[in-house]
Design a protein around this motif. Structure first.
Motif, short mmCIF file in Angstrom:
data_model
loop_
_atom_site.label_atom_id
_atom_site.label_comp_id
_atom_site.label_asym_id
_atom_site.label_seq_id
_atom_site.Cartn_x
_atom_site.Cartn_y
_atom_site.Cartn_z
N LYS A 164 -4.12 6.28 -1.60
CA LYS A 164 -4.72 6.46 -0.27
C LYS A 164 -6.23 6.33 -0.36
N ARG A 167 0.84 -1.20 0.00
CA ARG A 167 0.00 0.00 0.00
C ARG A 167 0.87 1.25 0.00
N THR A 169 -5.68 3.04 5.17
CA THR A 169 -5.23 4.43 5.06
C THR A 169 -5.37 5.12 6.42
#
Ligand code: HEM
Length: 455
Positions: free
Chosen positions: A234, A228, A240
Motif C-alpha cells: 500500500k 497491486r 492506494t
C-alpha cells in the motif's frame, strides 16, 4: 423580521437573447465552419458578442467569448459537465470517473484524488520526473530524426503512470499504455466530430485497431489494479487512495468505479502533457533565441550539473516559457458545459438544458486581452507585466470545481523537461516534418520530426 426583509424586491433585470453568430448556412448552420476550421471559427466569435448563439444542425449551442464570462461559467453552480463531448467520452472510457461525474459523487471523488496532486505531494515525484526527463534526452542520438509525437506520449505516460500508480512493473505497462492511448485518442476524436454510430461497428481495419486499443487500455487498468491488490503493498499513492476510498455510506467503492477512476486520470493526464511537450519541442526548434535563454538560465541555476527537480522553483524564465507556450498552444482548446436550470450569463438568458461551449485557445490569443497577442513573449509573465492581463484570460487548467487537479504536477514536469531538452540539444525540423496544427481532443502538431544537435 428585519426592516430589509419586508422591502419589495428589486425587479429582476430584463435578460436579453444572445445574438446569433453570423455566417451560418441553411440546415448545417455553423457546423460546417466549426468542422472546417474550428480554431479560426472560435477565434472570431467575440466579434459577434460576449455570448452568441450557434446553430449546429437543428441544435442551438451558446458560445461564451470573453475571459470574464468564461470565468463566470466555470465558477457557477448553474452549469455542469455534460453534453455531446462528455457523453461520447463516457461511452468509451466509463461512466464513473471523476472527469465526467457531477454533484456529490464528483465532490467525493475529488476528495479522494486531490491529496496525490497537492503542492506538498509533488516533491516525492521529483526523482521519477528527473529520471524520465534525462532518459528522454539520452535515448536520442545526435543527428537522428525524432518522432516527437511518440516520444512525447511516451514520457508523459511514463511519468503519470510511474508517479501516480507506482511500481516497477509500470515500465513495461507504460509502453503498452502509450500505444493504446495514442490509438484510442485518435479514434475518439473522429467518433466525436463525425458521429456515424453504426459505421464504427463495421469490421474495417481502423475500427478493429481502435477496438483493440480500447480493450487493451481497459485490460491494462484491470491488470494494474489486480497486481497491486495481489502484492499486498500500500504505497502512499493515488492507486492506494482509490483502493481504500469509501463511498458516502462508508462502504468501499465498487470495482467499476476504481477502474473508471484510473482510466479518467490516465487518459486526460497523458494526452494533454504529451501535446504540450510537442509544442515545447516545436518552440525550441523555431525560437532558438528562446532556447538559448532557457539554456543560460539553467546553467546559471545548476552551475553546469544536470538539472534536478529541486531546481524547478528557481527556473523562473523556463517556467514563463512553458506558460507562454501553453497560452498560444493550449492542449485543451475547447470546453463545454450544460445549464441545469434557466439562468443567465452576462445579462443574457440561458435556458435549462442548453449546451455552452468556449475555447481557451480563442480566449488566450485574443487581441483584446494581450498586447502583440500572437507573439511568443515569455516575459509577458514577469510580475510587472502580468497585472495587465485580464482575469481568466489565461486558464489552461480551467478554474472552479472542475479545475485540473494536476496543475502543479504538470507544470513541474513540463518545466523540468524543457530545461533538460534545452541544455542538451538544439533542434531543427527535418524534411517531411509537418508542424501544422492538428485539431483533435487536444491541439498538437500534425507530425513533428526534429533532429537534435548537441550543444
Ligand atoms: C481536468 C487541462 C494535465 C487529470 C482538466 C481540465 C483542463 C485540464 C482544462 C478541466 C476541464 C473542464 O473544465 O471541463 C490540463 C492540461 C494539462 C493537464 C493543460 C497539462 C498540460 C493533467 C494530468 C492529469 C490530469 C497530468 C493526471 C495525471 C485531470 C483530471 C481532470 C482534469 C482527472 C478532471 C477534473 C474534474 O473534472 O474534477 N485538465 N490537464 N490533467 N485533468 Fe487535466
Amino acid at each position: 423580521m428585519t426592516v430589509e426583509s419586508v422591502k419589495p424586491e428589486a425587479p429582476a433585470p430584463e435578460l436579453r437573447e444572445p445574438p446569433r453568430a453570423g455566417g451560418g448556412v441553411p440546415v448545417l448552420g455553423h457546423g460546417w465552419k466549426l468542422v472546417r476550421d474550428p480554431l479560426a471559427f472560435m477565434s472570431r466569435l467575440r466579434d459577434h458578442g460576449d455570448v452568441v448563439r450557434l446553430k449546429l444542425g437543428p441544435k442551438t449551442v451558446y458560445a461564451v467569448t470573453t475571459p470574464e464570462l468564461t470565468g463566470a461559467l466555470a465558477l457557477s453552480n448553474d452549469f455542469i459537465i455534460a453534453g455531446p463531448l462528455w457523453e461520447s467520452l463516457e461511452g468509451l472510457l466509463g461512466k464513473e470517473g471523476v472527469a465526467t461525474a457531477n454533484g456529490p459523487l464528483h465532490r467525493r471523488q475529488r476528495r479522494t484524488i486531490q491529496p496525490a496532486f497537492r503542492l506538498d505531494a509533488i516533491p516525492a515525484y521529483g526523482p521519477i520526473m528527473e529520471e524520465e526527463a534525462h532518459a528522454l534526452t539520452e535515448r536520442w542520438k545526435p543527428g537522428e530524426t525524432i518522432d516527437c509525437t511518440s516520444e512525447s506520449f511516451r514520457v508523459a505516460v511514463r511519468i503519470a503512470a510511474r508517479c501516480l500508480l507506482r511500481g516497477d512493473y509500470m515500465d513495461e505497462r507504460a509502453e503498452r499504455l502509450c500505444v493504446a492511448l495514442a490509438t484510442v485518442f485518435r479514434g475518439m476524436y473522429r467518433r466525436m466530430v463525425v458521429p456515424l454510430g453504426p459505421l464504427y461497428k463495421l469490421p474495417l481495419p481502423a475500427n478493429r485497431e481502435f477496438n483493440r486499443a480500447l480493450a487493451d487500455l481497459h485490460l491494462l487498468v484491470d491488470e494494474i489494479v489486480a497486481e497491486r491488490r495481489a502484492s499486498g503493498q500500500k504505497p502512499d499513492d493515488l492507486l492506494t487512495a482509490l483502493l481504500e476510498a469509501k463511498d458516502e455510506n462508508g462502504d468501499p467503492i465498487g470495482e467499476q468505479e476504481i477502474h473508471d477512476q484510473v482510466v479518467a486520470i490516465l487518459t486526460p493526464g497523458s494526452e494533454t502533457v504529451a501535446s504540450t511537450i510537442m509544442w515545447l519541442l516545436h518552440m525550441l526548434a523555431e525560437h532558438p533565441e528562446h532556447a538559448d535563454k532557457v539554456r543560460d538560465e539553467v546553467d546559471a541555476v545548476t552551475g553546469g550539473r544536470p538539472v534536478a527537480f529541486q531546481d524547478v522553483r528557481n527556473l523562473r524564465h523556463t517556467n514563463n516559457v512553458v506558460v507562454e507556450a501553453m497560452r498560444l498552444r493550449p492542449a485543451v482548446w475547447i470546453l463545454t458545459r450544460r445549464a441545469v436550470r434557466d439562468t443567465e450569463l452576462g445579462g443574457y438568458r440561458i435556458p435549462a438544458g442548453a449546451d455552452i461551449v468556449y475555447s481557451p485557445y480563442a480566449i488566450q490569443r485574443d487581441a483584446k486581452s494581450y498586447e502583440r497577442n500572437l507573439e511568443f513573449d515569455p516575459d509577458r509573465w514577469l510580475p510587472d507585466r502580468v497585472k495587465d492581463i485580464p482575469k481568466h484570460a489565461m486558464s489552461p487548467f480551467s478554474t472552479g470545481n472542475r479545475k485540473c487537479p494536476s496543475d502543479h504536477f504538470s507544470m513541474a514536469q513540463l518545466t523540468l523537461i524543457t530545461a533538460a531538452l534545452a541544455t542538451r540539444y538544439r533542434f531543427e525540423q527535418v524534411a517531411g516534418s509537418d508542424d501544422g496544427t492538428r485539431v483533435g481532443i487536444t491541439l498538437r502538431p500534425q507530425d513533428l520530426l526534429l533532429r537534435p544537435v548537441p550543444r
